[in-house]
Design a protein around this motif. Structure first.
Motif, PDB file in Angstrom:
ATOM      1  N   GLU A 186       0.857  -1.181   0.000  1.00 53.22           N
ATOM      2  CA  GLU A 186       0.000   0.000   0.000  1.00 53.22           C
ATOM      3  C   GLU A 186       0.893   1.230   0.000  1.00 53.22           C
ATOM      4  OE1 GLU A 186      -3.171  -0.288  -0.326  1.00 53.22           O
ATOM      5  OE2 GLU A 186      -3.456  -2.370   0.224  1.00 53.22           O
ATOM      6  N   SER A 187       0.486   2.251  -0.721  1.00 53.22           N
ATOM      7  CA  SER A 187       1.265   3.478  -0.782  1.00 53.22           C
ATOM      8  C   SER A 187       0.572   4.582   0.007  1.00 53.22           C
ATOM      9  CB  SER A 187       1.445   3.913  -2.230  1.00 53.22           C
ATOM     10  OG  SER A 187       0.216   4.388  -2.752  1.00 53.22           O
ATOM     11  N   ILE A 188       1.296   5.665   0.181  1.00 55.16           N
ATOM     12  CA  ILE A 188       0.719   6.840   0.829  1.00 55.16           C
ATOM     13  C   ILE A 188      -0.520   7.272   0.046  1.00 55.16           C
ATOM     14  CG2 ILE A 188       1.111   9.264   1.409  1.00 55.16           C
ATOM     15  CD1 ILE A 188       4.119   8.583   1.583  1.00 55.16           C
ATOM     16  N   LEU A 189      -0.428   7.249  -1.276  1.00 54.56           N
ATOM     17  CA  LEU A 189      -1.555   7.674  -2.102  1.00 54.56           C
ATOM     18  C   LEU A 189      -2.772   6.790  -1.877  1.00 54.56           C
ATOM     19  CD1 LEU A 189      -2.555   9.732  -4.147  1.00 54.56           C
ATOM     20  CD2 LEU A 189      -1.716   8.234  -5.956  1.00 54.56           C
ATOM     21  N   ASP A 190      -2.582   5.496  -1.678  1.00 53.20           N
ATOM     22  CA  ASP A 190      -3.707   4.606  -1.393  1.00 53.20           C
ATOM     23  C   ASP A 190      -4.430   5.034  -0.113  1.00 53.20           C
ATOM     24  OD1 ASP A 190      -3.248   2.907  -3.608  1.00 53.20           O
ATOM     25  OD2 ASP A 190      -1.765   1.769  -2.462  1.00 53.20           O
ATOM     26  N   VAL A 191      -3.664   5.365   0.909  1.00 54.44           N
ATOM     27  CA  VAL A 191      -4.258   5.815   2.173  1.00 54.44           C
ATOM     28  C   VAL A 191      -4.974   7.146   1.965  1.00 54.44           C
ATOM     29  CG1 VAL A 191      -3.810   6.459   4.582  1.00 54.44           C
ATOM     30  CG2 VAL A 191      -2.490   4.611   3.520  1.00 54.44           C
ATOM     31  N   LEU A 192      -4.323   8.070   1.256  1.00 55.46           N
ATOM     32  CA  LEU A 192      -4.929   9.380   0.999  1.00 55.46           C
ATOM     33  C   LEU A 192      -6.227   9.251   0.214  1.00 55.46           C
ATOM     34  CD1 LEU A 192      -1.696  11.347   0.116  1.00 55.46           C
ATOM     35  CD2 LEU A 192      -3.140  11.696   2.148  1.00 55.46           C
ATOM     36  N   LEU A 193      -6.224   8.394  -0.793  1.00 53.97           N
ATOM     37  CA  LEU A 193      -7.444   8.197  -1.585  1.00 53.97           C
ATOM     38  C   LEU A 193      -8.564   7.615  -0.732  1.00 53.97           C
ATOM     39  CD1 LEU A 193      -6.003   6.901  -4.970  1.00 53.97           C
ATOM     40  CD2 LEU A 193      -7.039   9.127  -4.493  1.00 53.97           C
ATOM     41  N   TYR A 194      -8.220   6.680   0.126  1.00 52.72           N
ATOM     42  CA  TYR A 194      -9.217   6.084   1.019  1.00 52.72           C
ATOM     43  C   TYR A 194      -9.809   7.157   1.929  1.00 52.72           C
ATOM     44  CZ  TYR A 194     -11.316   2.728   4.245  1.00 52.72           C
ATOM     45  OH  TYR A 194     -12.195   2.012   5.013  1.00 52.72           O
ATOM     46  N   LEU A 195      -8.948   7.999   2.497  1.00 49.73           N
ATOM     47  CA  LEU A 195      -9.419   9.094   3.349  1.00 49.73           C
ATOM     48  C   LEU A 195     -10.272  10.074   2.546  1.00 49.73           C
ATOM     49  CD1 LEU A 195      -6.218   9.889   5.431  1.00 49.73           C
ATOM     50  CD2 LEU A 195      -8.388   9.017   6.321  1.00 49.73           C
ATOM     51  N   PHE A 196      -9.772  10.453   1.393  1.00 48.16           N
ATOM     52  CA  PHE A 196     -10.448  11.431   0.544  1.00 48.16           C
ATOM     53  C   PHE A 196     -11.844  10.954   0.163  1.00 48.16           C
ATOM     54  CE2 PHE A 196     -11.056  13.351  -3.753  1.00 48.16           C
ATOM     55  CZ  PHE A 196     -11.000  14.688  -3.394  1.00 48.16           C
ATOM     56  N   GLU A 197     -11.955   9.704  -0.200  1.00 50.13           N
ATOM     57  CA  GLU A 197     -13.232   9.177  -0.664  1.00 50.13           C
ATOM     58  C   GLU A 197     -14.211   8.831   0.468  1.00 50.13           C
ATOM     59  OE1 GLU A 197     -12.024   5.956  -3.187  1.00 50.13           O
ATOM     60  OE2 GLU A 197     -11.685   7.294  -4.881  1.00 50.13           O
TER      61      GLU A 197
END
Length: 158
Positions: free
Chosen positions: A5-16
């Motif tokens: 998992e990348s930072i972007l995966d976590v950010l996208l999960y939070l964002f969505e």
């Protein structure tokens, strides 16, 4: 073997899933961290994602870039990490009037903070959305960018 998992995966999960219209988490950070771990995200990536968001807010508060009609020349270090598609997309979105020069610089800063070696157009699209979402007064630009991100035909080239 678990997928990385990348930072972007976590950010996208939070964002969505957790942000309202003011980029404020619906719940406190400790609860979010617990929920993200339960969703399978590694602790280190969760911490990096929250640092990334804090840096985005700090960048927004201190940024007062005023260049008009400037030409962006990418540094060698940026060119090593931001692939050709990414750089081209950034410049295209700026020419469309979706990104200001100031927002472009914030996006580049946040893309480089992802710690990925090869950053492409897809990552740029999501980071642009997050940056615009965090910028007051950028609702129209956010909506236009959202249309590009969710365009299944990839018609941004036309």
């Amino acid at each position: 073997m678990q997928p990385k998992e990348s930072i972007l995966d976590v950010l996208l999960y939070l964002f969505e899933n957790y942000f309202d219209d003011d980029l404020e988490p619906v719940t406190d950070q400790t609860t979010l961290e617990t929920e993200l771990e339960a969703a399978g995200f590694p602790r280190e990536e969760i911490e990096h994602a929250f640092d990334w968001l804090a840096d985005l807010e700090e960048h927004r508060e201190r940024s007062h870039f005023t260049a008009q009609d400037s030409i962006r020349v990418f540094a060698d270090s940026e060119m090593l990490r931001l692939n050709t598609d990414c750089r081209g997309f950034l410049l295209h979105v700026e020419r469309l009037g979706i990104l200001s020069a100031e927002a472009r610089e914030t996006v580049i800063d946040r893309l480089l903070a992802l710690n990925d070696e090869d950053i492409g157009e897809d990552q740029a699209k999501w980071v642009i959305l997050m940056v615009l979402f965090a910028q007051p007064g950028e609702e129209d630009a956010f909506q236009r960018m959202e249309d590009l991100v969710y365009d299944p035909q990839g018609q941004w080239m036309h």
